[in-house]
Every structure is written in C-alpha cells, then in structure tokens.
Write a protein that holds these residues in place. Structure first.
Motif, PDB file in Angstrom:
ATOM      1  N   ASN A 271      56.411 103.673   7.990  1.00 24.48           N
ATOM      2  CA  ASN A 271      56.305 103.851   9.274  1.00 24.48           C
ATOM      3  C   ASN A 271      55.099 102.895   9.493  1.00 24.48           C
ATOM      4  OD1 ASN A 271      57.763 106.503  10.372  1.00 24.48           O
ATOM      5  ND2 ASN A 271      56.103 106.849   7.494  1.00 24.48           N
TER       6      ASN A 271
ATOM      7  N   VAL B 254      54.665 102.134  13.443  1.00 28.69           N
ATOM      8  CA  VAL B 254      53.764 103.142  13.869  1.00 28.69           C
ATOM      9  C   VAL B 254      52.494 103.298  14.317  1.00 28.69           C
ATOM     10  CG1 VAL B 254      53.175 105.791  14.494  1.00 28.69           C
ATOM     11  CG2 VAL B 254      55.991 105.061  13.770  1.00 28.69           C
ATOM     12  N   LEU B 255      51.780 102.551  12.548  1.00 29.87           N
ATOM     13  CA  LEU B 255      50.531 101.578  12.860  1.00 29.87           C
ATOM     14  C   LEU B 255      50.482 101.055  13.007  1.00 29.87           C
ATOM     15  CD1 LEU B 255      48.748 103.431  10.574  1.00 29.87           C
ATOM     16  CD2 LEU B 255      49.309 101.012   8.869  1.00 29.87           C
TER      17      LEU B 255
ATOM     18  N   HIS C 109      51.112 100.463  16.439  1.00 36.73           N
ATOM     19  CA  HIS C 109      50.783 101.225  17.706  1.00 36.73           C
ATOM     20  C   HIS C 109      49.520 101.865  17.852  1.00 36.73           C
ATOM     21  CE1 HIS C 109      54.662  99.504  19.153  1.00 36.73           C
ATOM     22  NE2 HIS C 109      54.715 100.182  19.002  1.00 36.73           N
ATOM     23  N   ILE C 110      49.220 102.085  16.381  1.00 38.66           N
ATOM     24  CA  ILE C 110      48.205 103.014  16.546  1.00 38.66           C
ATOM     25  C   ILE C 110      47.224 102.021  16.621  1.00 38.66           C
ATOM     26  CG2 ILE C 110      46.867 104.844  15.014  1.00 38.66           C
ATOM     27  CD1 ILE C 110      49.160 106.046  14.312  1.00 38.66           C
ATOM     28  N   ARG C 111      46.948 101.100  15.833  1.00 36.10           N
ATOM     29  CA  ARG C 111      45.888 100.207  16.163  1.00 36.10           C
ATOM     30  C   ARG C 111      45.739  99.852  17.074  1.00 36.10           C
ATOM     31  NH1 ARG C 111      45.764  94.783  10.800  1.00 36.10           N
ATOM     32  NH2 ARG C 111      43.604  94.106  12.075  1.00 36.10           N
TER      33      ARG C 111
ATOM     34  N   PHE D  50      46.434 100.213  20.210  1.00 36.43           N
ATOM     35  CA  PHE D  50      45.937 101.418  21.045  1.00 36.43           C
ATOM     36  C   PHE D  50      44.387 101.485  20.954  1.00 36.43           C
ATOM     37  CE2 PHE D  50      44.325 105.952  21.186  1.00 36.43           C
ATOM     38  CZ  PHE D  50      44.024 105.468  22.957  1.00 36.43           C
ATOM     39  N   SER D  51      43.906 102.427  19.124  1.00 32.63           N
ATOM     40  CA  SER D  51      42.294 101.773  19.071  1.00 32.63           C
ATOM     41  C   SER D  51      41.993 100.254  19.423  1.00 32.63           C
ATOM     42  CB  SER D  51      42.540 101.956  17.292  1.00 32.63           C
ATOM     43  OG  SER D  51      43.249 102.800  17.148  1.00 32.63           O
TER      44      SER D  51
END
Length: 201
Positions: free
Chosen positions: A99, A102-103, A105-107, A109-110
């Motif tokens: 994934n 997804v990681l 995208h999370i990074r 966003f963070s």
C-alpha cells in the motif's frame, strides 16, 4: 496466544530445558523464601495446626512446584512475545509495501498539515520531541523503556547494556535530529530556524 499450544507442550515435555533468566530465578527464590518464612511464623504463632516435618516438606514442595511452573511460563512468555512481535512486524511491513501509494498520500497530507502550522508551533513541536527523547531528563525514560522491553522478551536486564545504550544512541539521535531540523527549517521556514536558534541559546 497462537504459540501457547506448541511451546506449552514443549515446556511440559522438557521442563528442565527451559532456561530461566537471572531475574526470574531471583524472583522465584524470593517468593519461596517468603512463603517458607510465613509458614514458619504461622506455625510458631499457632495460626495453623502443628505441622510434622513430613507435612511441612509437602507444603514446601507444593509451593516449589507452583513457583517453578509460573517461572517456566514467564520464561516461555519471552519467546512467545518475540515470535508474535516478529510476525506482527512482518505483517505490518507487508501492508506498507503493498500500500505504498496510500502511504505516499498520508505522507503528503502530513507534510501539508505540518507546513500549515505557525513557525512558533513548529519549533515548539521540534523542541518537545528532542527534549523528550534526547533531553536532560530522558535517561530515566529510556531506562524504564529498555527494562520493559527486556522483560517483555524475557531477556536479562543488564545495567551495563542499558547505560551504554543511553550514553550513545540518544546522542546520535540528537545529532541526526538537530541536523534534520536545521536542514528542514532553513529550507522551508527561515523564521522558524531563527526562533529555534534563539530558544536553544
């Protein structure tokens, strides 16, 4: 736990092959001595019926057997925890690997969320994290953490190893974190870099 049947059966069939750590042996001996002293005091005070030497030996033998089973279980728990944590880490690594998008995208966003914070808040977070893990008072926290990890995996709690770790790893972490903070702040927030330098002088 999934490993209970396998390790439990092995422990029952090979009780003498379960190696007990020094800490478990000390706890085992202390509990046995406390029980023996308590039994003797109760006998002398007449709180229990008079015990013959054979009855006294039988009670002590029952306690020894009980403590040995508990100590063996504690020793096996370290192996169980090691195997369970190994599987959990492998599963987590697999999830992260499959994934990766997804990681990412999370990074992203963070990073956006962090960059949107004001410069003083960013500096406060940096100082809070560095002081928590590599600050003056962090040694006690590291010691508690390392002792907990050793106990979790059934390893001997070596003070020499713990103090060597505390004397080296946090120092290296401090250097890496400060270099990263300096590079990051000077690149993305010159004002934050100036605030950080003033607060650390």
């Amino acid at each position: 736990m999934i490993f209970d049947p396998v390790l439990g059966t092995y422990g029952d069939k090979n009780p003498t092959k379960i190696e007990l750590s020094h800490e478990i042996k000390e706890e085992y001996t202390a509990e046995f001595n406390a029980f023996k002293d308590e039994l003797e005091v109760k006998d002398l005070l007449g709180l229990i019926p008079g015990l013959s030497p054979a009855q006294r030996r039988e009670r002590l033998q029952e306690k020894v057997t009980e403590l040995w089973r508990e100590s063996r279980e504690s020793a096996l728990n370290g192996i169980k925890n090691l195997m369970a944590d190994g599987i959990a880490i492998a599963a987590f690594a697999g999830i992260v690997y499959f994934n990766r998008h997804v990681l990412a995208h999370i990074r992203a966003f963070s990073n956006r969320a962090f960059l949107s914070l004001s410069d003083p808040v960013k500096v406060f977070i940096f100082i809070l994290i560095t002081d928590m893990f590599v600050g003056f008072h962090s040694a006690e926290g590291w010691e508690v953490l390392l002792e907990g990890i050793a106990q979790h995996f059934g390893l001997p709690e070596s003070k020499a190893v713990i103090h060597t770790f505390i004397a080296t790893v946090p120092v290296m972490m401090d250097s890496v974190i400060k270099f990263w903070i300096f590079s990051y702040l000077t690149q993305f927030s010159a004002a934050g870099s100036a605030i950080y330098e003033r607060m650390n002088t």
